[in-house]
Design a protein around this motif. Structure first.
Motif, PDB file in Angstrom:
ATOM      1  N   GLY A  16       0.849  -1.193   0.000  1.00  0.00           N
ATOM      2  CA  GLY A  16       0.000   0.000   0.000  1.00  0.00           C
ATOM      3  C   GLY A  16       0.878   1.235   0.000  1.00  0.00           C
ATOM      4  N   ILE A  17       0.587   2.142  -0.897  1.00  0.00           N
ATOM      5  CA  ILE A  17       1.300   3.426  -0.915  1.00  0.00           C
ATOM      6  C   ILE A  17       0.482   4.402  -0.077  1.00  0.00           C
ATOM      7  CG2 ILE A  17       2.128   5.323  -2.355  1.00  0.00           C
ATOM      8  CD1 ILE A  17       2.613   3.227  -4.553  1.00  0.00           C
ATOM      9  N   PRO A  18       1.060   4.918   1.025  1.00  0.00           N
ATOM     10  CA  PRO A  18       0.284   5.735   1.956  1.00  0.00           C
ATOM     11  C   PRO A  18      -0.356   6.956   1.289  1.00  0.00           C
ATOM     12  CG  PRO A  18       2.408   5.181   2.915  1.00  0.00           C
ATOM     13  CD  PRO A  18       2.454   4.753   1.467  1.00  0.00           C
ATOM     14  N   PRO A  19      -1.571   7.299   1.740  1.00  0.00           N
ATOM     15  CA  PRO A  19      -2.260   8.472   1.194  1.00  0.00           C
ATOM     16  C   PRO A  19      -1.582   9.770   1.612  1.00  0.00           C
ATOM     17  CG  PRO A  19      -3.531   7.490   2.986  1.00  0.00           C
ATOM     18  CD  PRO A  19      -2.358   6.594   2.746  1.00  0.00           C
ATOM     19  N   ARG A  20      -1.965  10.835   0.941  1.00  0.00           N
ATOM     20  CA  ARG A  20      -1.401  12.149   1.284  1.00  0.00           C
ATOM     21  C   ARG A  20      -1.956  12.620   2.622  1.00  0.00           C
ATOM     22  NH1 ARG A  20      -4.356  17.371  -1.152  1.00  0.00           N
ATOM     23  NH2 ARG A  20      -6.483  16.678  -0.921  1.00  0.00           N
ATOM     24  N   ILE A  21      -1.281  13.573   3.203  1.00  0.00           N
ATOM     25  CA  ILE A  21      -1.814  14.239   4.398  1.00  0.00           C
ATOM     26  C   ILE A  21      -2.136  15.684   4.025  1.00  0.00           C
ATOM     27  CG2 ILE A  21      -0.468  12.761   5.962  1.00  0.00           C
ATOM     28  CD1 ILE A  21       1.159  15.429   6.609  1.00  0.00           C
ATOM     29  N   ILE A  22      -3.029  16.289   4.784  1.00  0.00           N
ATOM     30  CA  ILE A  22      -3.363  17.708   4.625  1.00  0.00           C
ATOM     31  C   ILE A  22      -2.829  18.395   5.882  1.00  0.00           C
ATOM     32  CG2 ILE A  22      -5.183  19.424   4.414  1.00  0.00           C
ATOM     33  CD1 ILE A  22      -5.396  15.984   2.856  1.00  0.00           C
TER      34      ILE A  22
END
Length: 192
Positions: A110-116
């Motif tokens: 899994g490629i981690p999602p972006r953060i805001i």
């Protein structure tokens, strides 16, 4: 017919932090498998706050000892939030892949999602490392894809998935997901 063990290892994004247990993307996947009549035993070994070093330290006990037929590995966000180098994340995931290959060749990264970062600072907790994490996640994505290509592994690109969504609809705090976000991750997962 013997159940196949499908082990997911990761951090809070795998665990399902922020939603009730039955509303996480892995629980949605478990329900999906039951509805399809798939004879799969889904084991969620996500632990809130884990770095890839933590995951590597528990990998034998929490993953390979369970005789998995498929292994899903996702981590790195907490490493970056702890100011660790991308190379150390890749080294840890590489070692987990090598250990996984001793029991199965069905491995998904899994490629981690972006953060805001603005939301994370305001809604999760103040931190000086959000800038570093936000800037490093796309680089981590690139190197993880190269690693997957090296081993000929499948990957789920949650970073790309979350790079163009309206974050207010899917995130609770700029890092973790609400129920809609978990549905988004689940739908992406079952496409692959």
């Amino acid at each position: 017919m013997q159940n196949k063990n499908y082990v997911f290892i990761g951090d809070s994004l795998t665990f399902g932090y922020g939603v009730s247990k039955n509303k996480s993307w892995i629980e949605f996947y478990k329900e999906f498998c039951i509805e399809k009549g798939n004879n799969i035993n889904i084991i969620n070994k996500g632990i809130n706050g884990n770095t890839t070093t933590d995951m590597l330290n528990r990998f034998t006990e929490d993953v390979t000892s369970l005789n998995p037929s498929t292994i899903f590995i996702m981590g790195g966000t907490n490493d970056l939030l702890s100011n660790r180098a991308i190379d150390s994340i890749i080294d840890n995931i590489d070692l987990m892949i090598q250990e996984s290959l001793t029991c199965t060749d069905s491995i998904i990264i899994g490629i981690p999602p972006r953060i805001i970062k603005e939301d994370a600072y305001r809604l999760f907790m103040p931190s000086l490392t959000y800038d570093y994490c936000e800037k490093s996640l796309p680089k981590l994505r690139e190197i993880l894809i190269k690693l997957c290509n090296k081993y000929k592994l499948k990957y789920i690109d949650f970073y790309d998935l979350t790079s163009s969504i309206n974050h207010n609809e899917y995130y609770i705090d700029g890092i973790h997901f609400n129920e809609n976000g978990h549905k988004l991750l689940f739908n992406e997962f079952i496409k692959n």
